[in-house]
Design a protein around this motif. Structure first.
Motif, mmCIF file in Angstrom:
data_model
loop_
_atom_site.group_PDB
_atom_site.id
_atom_site.type_symbol
_atom_site.label_atom_id
_atom_site.label_comp_id
_atom_site.label_asym_id
_atom_site.label_seq_id
_atom_site.Cartn_x
_atom_site.Cartn_y
_atom_site.Cartn_z
ATOM 1 N N ASN A 1 37.330 14.222 119.160
ATOM 2 C CA ASN A 1 36.301 15.509 118.668
ATOM 3 C C ASN A 1 37.585 16.549 119.505
ATOM 4 O O ASN A 1 37.665 17.565 118.933
ATOM 5 C CB ASN A 1 35.128 15.229 119.008
ATOM 6 C CG ASN A 1 34.738 16.435 118.561
ATOM 7 O OD1 ASN A 1 34.707 17.231 116.746
ATOM 8 N ND2 ASN A 1 34.040 17.316 118.699
ATOM 9 N N GLU B 1 34.819 11.595 122.371
ATOM 10 C CA GLU B 1 34.686 12.923 123.159
ATOM 11 C C GLU B 1 36.059 13.420 123.641
ATOM 12 O O GLU B 1 36.639 14.245 122.749
ATOM 13 C CB GLU B 1 34.471 13.440 124.446
ATOM 14 C CG GLU B 1 33.960 14.495 124.954
ATOM 15 C CD GLU B 1 33.661 14.482 126.584
ATOM 16 O OE1 GLU B 1 34.139 15.451 126.615
ATOM 17 O OE2 GLU B 1 33.665 13.883 127.127
ATOM 18 N N ARG B 2 37.477 13.043 122.997
ATOM 19 C CA ARG B 2 38.450 12.579 123.254
ATOM 20 C C ARG B 2 39.168 13.320 121.722
ATOM 21 O O ARG B 2 39.766 13.909 121.506
ATOM 22 C CB ARG B 2 39.373 11.865 124.057
ATOM 23 C CG ARG B 2 40.631 11.477 124.130
ATOM 24 C CD ARG B 2 41.705 13.020 124.451
ATOM 25 N NE ARG B 2 41.197 12.779 125.949
ATOM 26 C CZ ARG B 2 40.719 14.327 126.538
ATOM 27 N NH1 ARG B 2 41.437 14.831 126.658
ATOM 28 N NH2 ARG B 2 40.992 14.212 129.020
#
Length: 342
Positions: free
Chosen positions: A304, A301-302
């Protein structure tokens, strides 16, 4: 019967949502896996290879091939995971601004055969980076906040707040460290220690001011403020060339012009276009590249999120839509494009 149909419909819709989420996750995963962390090409006539924080540089007799990878660094430390499309973004922004400034100072570029690759003249780089600041931000602000009023031999005025504009841009050079952190250094020390001759250094200062002025005018046309940046120079046949990248989000900091003054008046943080958001995330998690500090986890997530922010940076800085390169067989494509260009 109606209840059964509705329940069946909800079930199918839920399956479709899950299917789409799974596809999206798989696509993100594939993209993350295809980011360029390292290259190891075996070109004919290759003399040597240098691996920098972000770039892999291949040296030949009279030219160099610079591959901008997707590695990302902060506080002079390479983070553990590469950022998809980051290398392409930096390379293409640099190409745009190098073309835009070649009337001020000649640059090293001869060919851009691939979205991640630049080929150009082999220059002996000056061992200093020419940092120029229009605003009291970042490193300069951290010094100022600690009570210091001098940076690189330049006196900063009293009574300034974070992000205030300097009366005139100030040049605050740093040494180019092969290992560890770059260090602030004054013009006087650069010249007196023989790091750069006085004649050459005065030319570097002149080019730096002119490039910053050009970048500032361009940024204003995009509703941006060029806050600070750095330039690197080298020599080839005793002629000075602008080398490396310029005006990218890795080497520069931008504010949004239309909200700048209101935010200053309200003592609020500025909306920034730069890599500063990565540094802030690291600082918030207790990491500034110092001994004993632990790098925070970079989950998918980070990674992306950082990739999406870099695309946003590209589109705001250039005013153009970012077109993602084909990442299938990317390393093979890069190698092939370089061989054709050589």
């Amino acid at each position: 019967m109606l209840s059964i149909i509705m329940n069946f419909s909800i079930f199918n819709n839920s399956k479709e949502i899950l299917r789409r989420k799974k596809i999206k996750i798989n696509l993100i995963g594939n993209t993350l896996n295809q980011a360029i962390k390292n290259t190891d090409f075996k070109f004919e006539s290759l003399i040597k290879k240098y691996t920098g924080k972000v770039r892999d540089v291949y040296y030949f007799k009279d030219k160099i091939v610079m591959i901008v990878t997707d590695r990302i660094s902060a506080f002079d430390v390479v983070l553990p995971r590469p950022i998809p499309y980051k290398g392409q973004i930096l390379n293409q922004i640099a190409e745009k601004f190098l073309n835009m400034t070649e009337d001020i100072v000649p640059n090293w570029v001869e060919n851009v055969p691939d979205p991640n690759v630049t080929i150009g003249k082999s220059c002996k780089t000056f061992p200093v980076e020419m940092v120029i600041r229009g605003y009291l931000t970042g490193h300069a602000w951290r010094l100022y906040r600690s009570g210091k009023r001098e940076i690189c031999g330049v006196i900063m005025p009293e009574g300034m707040r974070e992000h205030d504009r300097f009366p005139e841009p100030i040049i605050t050079p740093t040494t180019k460290a092969k290992v560890g952190h770059d260090e602030d250094i004054s013009r006087e020390n650069i010249i007196s220690e023989g790091i750069v001759t006085e004649t050459d250094y005065l030319k570097l200062e002149d080019y730096t001011l002119k490039l910053f002025n050009r970048g500032t005018k361009y940024a204003k046309s995009k509703n941006l403020i060029l806050v600070d940046t750095k330039y690197e120079f080298g020599k080839n046949d005793d002629k000075i060339f602008l080398v490396d990248e310029i005006h990218t989000p890795d080497s520069s900091r931008y504010f949004y012009e239309d909200t700048y003054q209101d935010l200053q008046n309200q003592n609020k943080n500025q909306r920034q276009l730069s890599k500063e958001f990565v540094r802030e995330w690291l600082i918030d998690n207790g990491f500034q590249g110092k001994e004993g500090q632990v790098m925070p986890e970079m989950n998918d997530e980070r990674v992306n999120l950082i990739s999406e922010r870099y695309i946003e940076l590209y589109e705001n800085i250039t005013g153009e839509k970012f077109i993602k390169r084909n990442t299938e067989n990317m390393l093979n494509d890069i190698e092939s494009n370089i061989n054709i260009a050589l």
